[in-house]
Design a protein around this motif. Structure first.
Motif, mmCIF file in Angstrom:
data_model
loop_
_atom_site.group_PDB
_atom_site.id
_atom_site.type_symbol
_atom_site.label_atom_id
_atom_site.label_comp_id
_atom_site.label_asym_id
_atom_site.label_seq_id
_atom_site.Cartn_x
_atom_site.Cartn_y
_atom_site.Cartn_z
ATOM 1 N N UNK A 43 37.085 35.025 47.033
ATOM 2 C CA UNK A 43 36.856 36.318 46.371
ATOM 3 C C UNK A 43 38.135 36.844 45.726
ATOM 4 N N UNK A 44 39.249 36.718 46.435
ATOM 5 C CA UNK A 44 40.536 37.161 45.877
ATOM 6 C C UNK A 44 40.883 36.371 44.620
ATOM 7 N N UNK A 45 40.624 35.065 44.649
ATOM 8 C CA UNK A 45 40.892 34.231 43.480
ATOM 9 C C UNK A 45 40.041 34.687 42.295
ATOM 10 N N UNK A 46 38.764 34.898 42.522
ATOM 11 C CA UNK A 46 37.874 35.341 41.442
ATOM 12 C C UNK A 46 38.333 36.676 40.882
ATOM 13 N N UNK A 47 38.668 37.610 41.743
ATOM 14 C CA UNK A 47 39.126 38.920 41.273
ATOM 15 C C UNK A 47 40.419 38.787 40.473
ATOM 16 N N UNK A 48 41.303 37.882 40.892
ATOM 17 C CA UNK A 48 42.537 37.662 40.150
ATOM 18 C C UNK A 48 42.297 37.028 38.791
ATOM 19 N N UNK A 49 41.346 36.100 38.728
ATOM 20 C CA UNK A 49 41.033 35.446 37.459
ATOM 21 C C UNK A 49 40.330 36.393 36.489
ATOM 22 N N UNK A 50 39.588 37.348 37.030
ATOM 23 C CA UNK A 50 38.828 38.272 36.177
ATOM 24 C C UNK A 50 39.531 39.610 35.976
ATOM 25 N N UNK A 51 40.780 39.720 36.362
ATOM 26 C CA UNK A 51 41.521 40.971 36.166
ATOM 27 C C UNK A 51 41.509 41.335 34.685
ATOM 28 N N UNK A 52 41.181 42.565 34.391
ATOM 29 C CA UNK A 52 41.064 43.005 32.995
ATOM 30 C C UNK A 52 42.418 43.012 32.290
ATOM 31 N N UNK A 54 45.752 41.614 31.274
ATOM 32 C CA UNK A 54 46.336 40.268 31.261
ATOM 33 C C UNK A 54 47.620 40.149 32.080
ATOM 34 N N UNK A 55 48.345 41.252 32.226
ATOM 35 C CA UNK A 55 49.577 41.198 33.020
ATOM 36 C C UNK A 55 49.281 40.996 34.493
ATOM 37 N N UNK A 56 48.100 41.387 34.930
ATOM 38 C CA UNK A 56 47.708 41.235 36.332
ATOM 39 C C UNK A 56 46.825 40.016 36.572
ATOM 40 N N UNK A 57 46.359 39.397 35.492
ATOM 41 C CA UNK A 57 45.448 38.263 35.598
ATOM 42 C C UNK A 57 46.185 37.016 36.092
ATOM 43 N N UNK A 58 45.508 36.238 36.928
ATOM 44 C CA UNK A 58 46.078 34.985 37.408
ATOM 45 C C UNK A 58 46.053 33.950 36.289
ATOM 46 N N UNK A 59 47.177 33.336 36.064
ATOM 47 C CA UNK A 59 47.266 32.245 35.103
ATOM 48 C C UNK A 59 46.944 30.956 35.842
ATOM 49 N N UNK A 60 46.625 29.872 35.129
ATOM 50 C CA UNK A 60 46.204 28.643 35.813
ATOM 51 C C UNK A 60 47.163 28.162 36.895
ATOM 52 N N UNK A 61 48.448 28.191 36.623
ATOM 53 C CA UNK A 61 49.412 27.700 37.613
ATOM 54 C C UNK A 61 49.372 28.560 38.882
ATOM 55 N N UNK A 62 49.285 29.863 38.704
ATOM 56 C CA UNK A 62 49.210 30.764 39.862
ATOM 57 C C UNK A 62 47.876 30.600 40.585
ATOM 58 N N UNK A 63 46.802 30.380 39.833
ATOM 59 C CA UNK A 63 45.490 30.192 40.460
ATOM 60 C C UNK A 63 45.493 28.931 41.325
#
Length: 114
Positions: A43-52, A54-63
């Protein structure tokens, strides 16, 4: 990821405008009955990937470095040594007769040493 886990998209609407409106409102939830058996890390991963933002959104490497992937993905095996790749290239150049001969020898070795 959301669709793979839930089976439906995170943002839905009867029209493209409705979907965009849901995206702008961040109108998605991981709290429904569909998500009750899903791990907190997922759930945390999904919320990070869908962060509105872009500065807070997870990038692929961080994901990929997230707790979800650290627990679920097998550790990557070490890369093949160049020697093995060269051997495979050389084997590819062998004639069919030589390949079959080597294969038969390998089968016999296997029977002798098992």
């Amino acid at each position: 990821m959301f669709i793979l886990i839930a089976g439906y998209p995170p943002f839905y609407g009867p029209s493209d405008a409705d979907v965009l409106h849901a995206v702008h409102k961040r109108d998605f939830s991981c709290d429904s009955a569909d998500w009750e058996k899903i791990s907190v890390d997922a759930k945390d991963l999904i919320k990070g990937l869908l962060a509105y933002d872009p500065r807070n959104r997870l990038w692929p490497k961080a994901a990929l470095a997230s707790e979800f992937f650290r627990q679920k993905l097998p550790h990557r095996p070490p890369p093949l040594k160049l020697k093995y790749i060269d051997n495979m290239r050389m084997y590819g150049r062998f004639s069919l007769l030589k390949k079959v001969s080597l294969l038969m020898m390998a089968y016999q070795l296997d029977e002798l040493y098992t």
